[in-house]
Design a protein around this motif. Structure first.
Motif, PDB file in Angstrom:
ATOM      1  N   GLU A 112      -3.696   1.887   1.232  1.00 40.75           N
ATOM      2  CA  GLU A 112      -3.649   1.398   2.801  1.00 40.75           C
ATOM      3  C   GLU A 112      -2.360   1.303   3.201  1.00 40.75           C
ATOM      4  O   GLU A 112      -2.023   0.983   4.136  1.00 40.75           O
ATOM      5  CB  GLU A 112      -4.334   0.102   2.675  1.00 40.75           C
ATOM      6  N   TYR A 113      -1.167   1.657   2.382  1.00 37.77           N
ATOM      7  CA  TYR A 113       0.322   1.684   2.560  1.00 37.77           C
ATOM      8  C   TYR A 113       0.708   2.854   2.559  1.00 37.77           C
ATOM      9  O   TYR A 113       0.341   3.934   1.690  1.00 37.77           O
ATOM     10  CB  TYR A 113       0.892   0.826   1.575  1.00 37.77           C
ATOM     11  N   GLU A 114       1.324   3.049   3.711  1.00 38.68           N
ATOM     12  CA  GLU A 114       1.954   4.554   4.024  1.00 38.68           C
ATOM     13  C   GLU A 114       3.393   4.712   3.508  1.00 38.68           C
ATOM     14  O   GLU A 114       3.714   6.137   3.018  1.00 38.68           O
ATOM     15  CB  GLU A 114       1.755   4.861   5.436  1.00 38.68           C
ATOM     16  N   TYR A 115       4.000   3.932   3.523  1.00 39.14           N
ATOM     17  CA  TYR A 115       5.488   4.125   2.864  1.00 39.14           C
ATOM     18  C   TYR A 115       6.057   3.287   1.914  1.00 39.14           C
ATOM     19  O   TYR A 115       5.547   1.902   1.829  1.00 39.14           O
ATOM     20  CB  TYR A 115       6.434   3.875   4.256  1.00 39.14           C
ATOM     21  N   TRP A 116       6.848   3.783   0.923  1.00 43.85           N
ATOM     22  CA  TRP A 116       7.016   2.947  -0.377  1.00 43.85           C
ATOM     23  C   TRP A 116       8.501   3.094  -0.292  1.00 43.85           C
ATOM     24  O   TRP A 116       9.130   4.070  -0.373  1.00 43.85           O
ATOM     25  CB  TRP A 116       6.046   3.725  -1.400  1.00 43.85           C
ATOM     26  N   GLY A 117       8.997   2.040  -0.837  1.00 41.30           N
ATOM     27  CA  GLY A 117      10.392   1.941  -1.528  1.00 41.30           C
ATOM     28  C   GLY A 117      10.545   2.252  -2.815  1.00 41.30           C
ATOM     29  O   GLY A 117       9.499   2.304  -3.464  1.00 41.30           O
ATOM     30  N   GLN A 118      11.720   2.431  -3.419  1.00 39.30           N
ATOM     31  CA  GLN A 118      11.725   2.684  -4.798  1.00 39.30           C
ATOM     32  C   GLN A 118      11.544   1.162  -5.568  1.00 39.30           C
ATOM     33  O   GLN A 118      11.669   0.151  -4.733  1.00 39.30           O
ATOM     34  CB  GLN A 118      13.136   2.976  -5.079  1.00 39.30           C
ATOM     35  N   GLY A 119      11.340   1.091  -6.711  1.00 40.33           N
ATOM     36  CA  GLY A 119      11.075  -0.263  -7.369  1.00 40.33           C
ATOM     37  C   GLY A 119      12.197  -0.966  -7.922  1.00 40.33           C
ATOM     38  O   GLY A 119      13.411  -0.443  -8.057  1.00 40.33           O
ATOM     39  N   THR A 120      11.932  -2.328  -8.244  1.00 37.71           N
ATOM     40  CA  THR A 120      13.335  -3.109  -8.665  1.00 37.71           C
ATOM     41  C   THR A 120      12.422  -3.904  -9.954  1.00 37.71           C
ATOM     42  O   THR A 120      11.404  -4.189  -9.800  1.00 37.71           O
ATOM     43  CB  THR A 120      13.758  -4.026  -7.834  1.00 37.71           C
ATOM     44  N   GLU A 121      13.351  -3.671 -11.010  1.00 40.25           N
ATOM     45  CA  GLU A 121      12.506  -4.208 -12.028  1.00 40.25           C
ATOM     46  C   GLU A 121      12.705  -5.604 -12.332  1.00 40.25           C
ATOM     47  O   GLU A 121      13.988  -6.278 -12.384  1.00 40.25           O
ATOM     48  CB  GLU A 121      12.995  -3.234 -13.580  1.00 40.25           C
TER      49      GLU A 121
END
Length: 126
Positions: free
Chosen positions: A112-121
């Motif tokens: 349901e989500y179109e845009y994603w950022g990079q992850g943070t650990e």
């Protein structure tokens, strides 16, 4: 739409971290922002979201009472305050933006989500 997550790190069990999701201009006005996490060998799961429709927030049962999502529209940033962290909270955390008319129930699903950022650990030591 561009998203950039930050704020991850190493924390002891019981500690706190605040994650930030910096979004491109006006994103928070039109998109629901969600936080997801993915631990090694596990599927990505929804953690929390905040709706652009009415500002309402949703949480996964596993983080209710410990995590708080908030937004600062002037800074185009969504925060995830994580308190009383547990080893099982360790994961790569992602922020995502979705059409508020699609993300209608709870935190929502990844599709349901179109845009994603990079992850943070986030690492939680026991």
């Amino acid at each position: 739409v561009q998203l950039q997550a930050s704020g991850g790190g190493l924390v002891q069990t019981g500690g706190s971290l605040r994650l930030s999701c910096a979004a491109s201009r006006s994103t928070l006005d039109y998109y629901t922002i969600g936080w997801f996490r993915q631990a090694p060998g596990k599927e990505r799961e929804g953690v929390s979201s905040i709706s652009s429709r009415d500002g309402s927030s949703s949480y996964a049962d596993s983080v209710k009472g410990r995590f708080t999502i908030s937004s600062d529209t002037a800074k185009n940033t969504v925060y995830l305050q994580m308190n009383t962290l547990k080893p099982e909270d360790a994961a790569v955390y992602y922020c995502a933006a979705g059409n508020p008319h699609r993300v209608r129930v709870g935190v929502g699903e990844t599709y349901e989500y179109e845009y994603w950022g990079q992850g943070t650990e986030v690492t939680v030591s026991s």
